[in-house]
Write an enzyme that holds these catalytic residues in place. Sequence first.
Site, mmCIF file in Angstrom:
data_model
loop_
_atom_site.group_PDB
_atom_site.id
_atom_site.type_symbol
_atom_site.label_atom_id
_atom_site.label_comp_id
_atom_site.label_asym_id
_atom_site.label_seq_id
_atom_site.Cartn_x
_atom_site.Cartn_y
_atom_site.Cartn_z
ATOM 1 N N ASP A 86 0.836 -1.195 0.000
ATOM 2 C CA ASP A 86 0.000 0.000 0.000
ATOM 3 C C ASP A 86 0.879 1.257 0.000
ATOM 4 O O ASP A 86 2.084 1.190 0.305
ATOM 5 C CB ASP A 86 -0.888 -0.033 1.257
ATOM 6 C CG ASP A 86 -2.171 0.753 1.107
ATOM 7 O OD1 ASP A 86 -2.290 1.525 0.154
ATOM 8 O OD2 ASP A 86 -3.050 0.588 1.975
ATOM 9 N N ASP A 122 -10.457 2.407 -3.657
ATOM 10 C CA ASP A 122 -11.016 2.174 -2.325
ATOM 11 C C ASP A 122 -12.532 2.220 -2.353
ATOM 12 O O ASP A 122 -13.164 2.012 -1.321
ATOM 13 C CB ASP A 122 -10.490 3.229 -1.342
ATOM 14 C CG ASP A 122 -9.174 2.784 -0.721
ATOM 15 O OD1 ASP A 122 -8.773 1.630 -0.942
ATOM 16 O OD2 ASP A 122 -8.551 3.598 -0.017
HETATM 17 C C1 DGJ Z 1 -5.822 1.948 1.728
HETATM 18 C C2 DGJ Z 1 -6.146 0.723 0.923
HETATM 19 O O1 DGJ Z 1 -6.556 1.063 -0.368
HETATM 20 C C3 DGJ Z 1 -7.197 -0.090 1.663
HETATM 21 O O2 DGJ Z 1 -7.593 -1.190 0.888
HETATM 22 C C4 DGJ Z 1 -6.614 -0.518 2.977
HETATM 23 O O3 DGJ Z 1 -5.541 -1.395 2.761
HETATM 24 C C5 DGJ Z 1 -6.183 0.687 3.785
HETATM 25 N N1 DGJ Z 1 -5.330 1.560 3.020
HETATM 26 C C6 DGJ Z 1 -5.476 0.278 5.040
HETATM 27 O O4 DGJ Z 1 -4.931 1.314 5.715
#
Ligand code: DGJ
Length: 738
Positions: A477, A549
Amino acid sequence: MIDIENNKYFHLHNENISYLFYVMENKELGSLYFGKALGDLSIDDLTYISTYHNPSAGVVNFSPNIPNFTLADRRQEYPTYGTSDFREGAINLSRDDEYLYTDFVYESFEVKKGIARNLSFPSAYGDDGEELIIKLVDKGHELELYLSYFIFPQVSAIVRQVQIKNVGKYALTVENLQSSVLSLPNSNYDFLQLSGAWTKERHIKKRPLVQGITKVESLRGASSHQENPFIALVDKNVTNSTGEIYASNLIYSGNFVSQVQVDEWNTTRLMTGINPQQFCWKFEKDESFTSPQAVLFYTSNGYNGLMRQTHSFVKNHIVDLKWKKRKRPIVLNNWEATYFDFNEDKLLNLAKQAKALGIECFVLDDGWFGKRDNDRTSLGNWTVNMRKFPQGLGHFSDQLHALGLQFGLWFEPEMVSPDTEIFKKHPDWIVHHPYERYSVGRGQYVLDFANPEVVDNIYQQMAHILSNIKIDYIKWDMNRNITEAYSPYLKKQRLPQGEFFHRYIQGVYHLYEKLLRHFPDLLIEGCASGGGRFDLGILFYSPQIWPSDDSDALERLDIMQGTLLAYPLSTFSNHVSAVPNDQVKRMTSLSFRQNVACFGPLGYELDLNKLSEKEKEEIKQEIRWYKENRNLLVNGKFDELLSLNNNNTYAWSVSSKRKQIIGFYRKLARPNEELDQYLIPSNIDLNAQYQINDHTLVSGNVLHNFGLREPYQFNAANENTAELFGDFQSYLYQLVHK
Ligand code: DGJ
């Protein structure tokens, strides 16, 4: 595939495309053609094609030694600003405070066969590829410029790359070095970009080209949620299957610019490369600087024709080929199921239920390390939280593997929280300006990945975990963009701060390289707050990326449609999430959510405890069906069946010779809908019989001409006949070739 005539004409071609350029009167390179294959060309043909009628009047001439020659209106392979051409150039160099007006003339060429995959920097590869390297020199400034062109037999694309070498005695600075230039004779196109924001990435946006500059770019340190490096110039009357499209993409994950300039004669210059703003690179005698690669696509077969090329290029020449053969596991990701609130027992309970449903991999998301119970702490301290995992993470992994599940683990390698030990010990390891004020994003700092010591520290921490615990999958991430870009390391090294952004991304690639060299079987899923770094650079290492997201199935329709113009289904995973959906609070049926998510690598991201028995049964059936069709859904030929201008109904298909799966989606029900919505499947064999959804048998000829009609009516007004009622509806067809 590469023909060279008289040391003057260069013709790269395969069955579908030709790319042609030549040495102009002033010995610089002129562009002649990119488009449909031209076949063999005689020297007479080439002379004819390169005969030039100068439309310009009253412009500055290039040099008194070549009468009546100007670069002002010339289509050039690698133009320089300020040498009778006033458009933006592809290269800018300086020495001390002086700009150099370079004049790169043709010297020689070299052809290489077979392009190896090299993990040190993302680039196109393929045993069947050929590379043409043109050497240009500027004797006055003691510089060599190498233009590389790559071509592969099966894809309508040309990959380009540029290297500048200093063979003189003075230190020079690269201010701009674009990766590719495409010159087109007219500007009758719409400029298409994939743009948006966090949770609504890569929506298709179009605007007509007009005189002047049209561009997309990023200055965030990542390719960004807002604008993707992919752009296309599309015929104004383009359809799914007709119309010319030129497209361009950059194999790079940092700051970029993709721009088109239309001049006063309506010729078009498309350039893409590292964004020259906030960039420079110093190079001394015998040093060189190499641009990232860019790829140029051509099709005359509309959007589906374009996707045939972009998808094939990404699958065969960017993503590691082994991922074409390996199954992408169906995952359960615990993020939207638990957020930070979990412990080993809670997760094991979810994992057992996941296994019973047929899920294959458990991905443990954010919150397993340090004292991370919220997003303000512990990044950079990659040690397990013993309160959540009293017997260690290895124990958890063993339990998962004993259940027959793979184990995936979340990291955010490029970040550090203010309370983490490595930050306290090394405050100069973060990106920050010497001024007092600097910004925090999500409560965290960006590590200075321009500093090899920092990258090595993070690698050691990750490698320690990966060597001691069985881990099959990583979710990498990256949750904030770079502000106050400044590297304390570069300051110490007396290197210009303008090198920071590029060196940062080199550090990211270096970490990928080290991880994959030591743990070659890891599936690394890319992610950057969803799709904030969805590009060919990351896909070179990560076969798939978490695209957004926003897990709402309806929102995903537009995200998927845009993404698919440039990147194949296999490159992004889709998860079935809970309702009401966490981002938009929308209610949609489980079948709608599954019908959207099943195209591409499938996952689930919801609390399985909250599902009814009926829903669990539905998921089990879906997973059983998905496994039977996984290869088609992940790797099949993708086609859009409805116009991309329609934003209420969507239909897409994946097909192989034997089978075709078609998904139809409707956002809002409308009364008395027009009856022109019969779907025409793609790639139909006119002489075959097709079985539709296990019953009706129909000939390919009829299917191709009449489309999918009875018995499925999508009209929402008549209760007695409508199959799909209300908003957010979907339907899947399966056609089997008999
Ligand atoms: C952003 C990601 O896109 C989510 O899927 C998740 O992993 C969160 N961060 C966790 O902090």
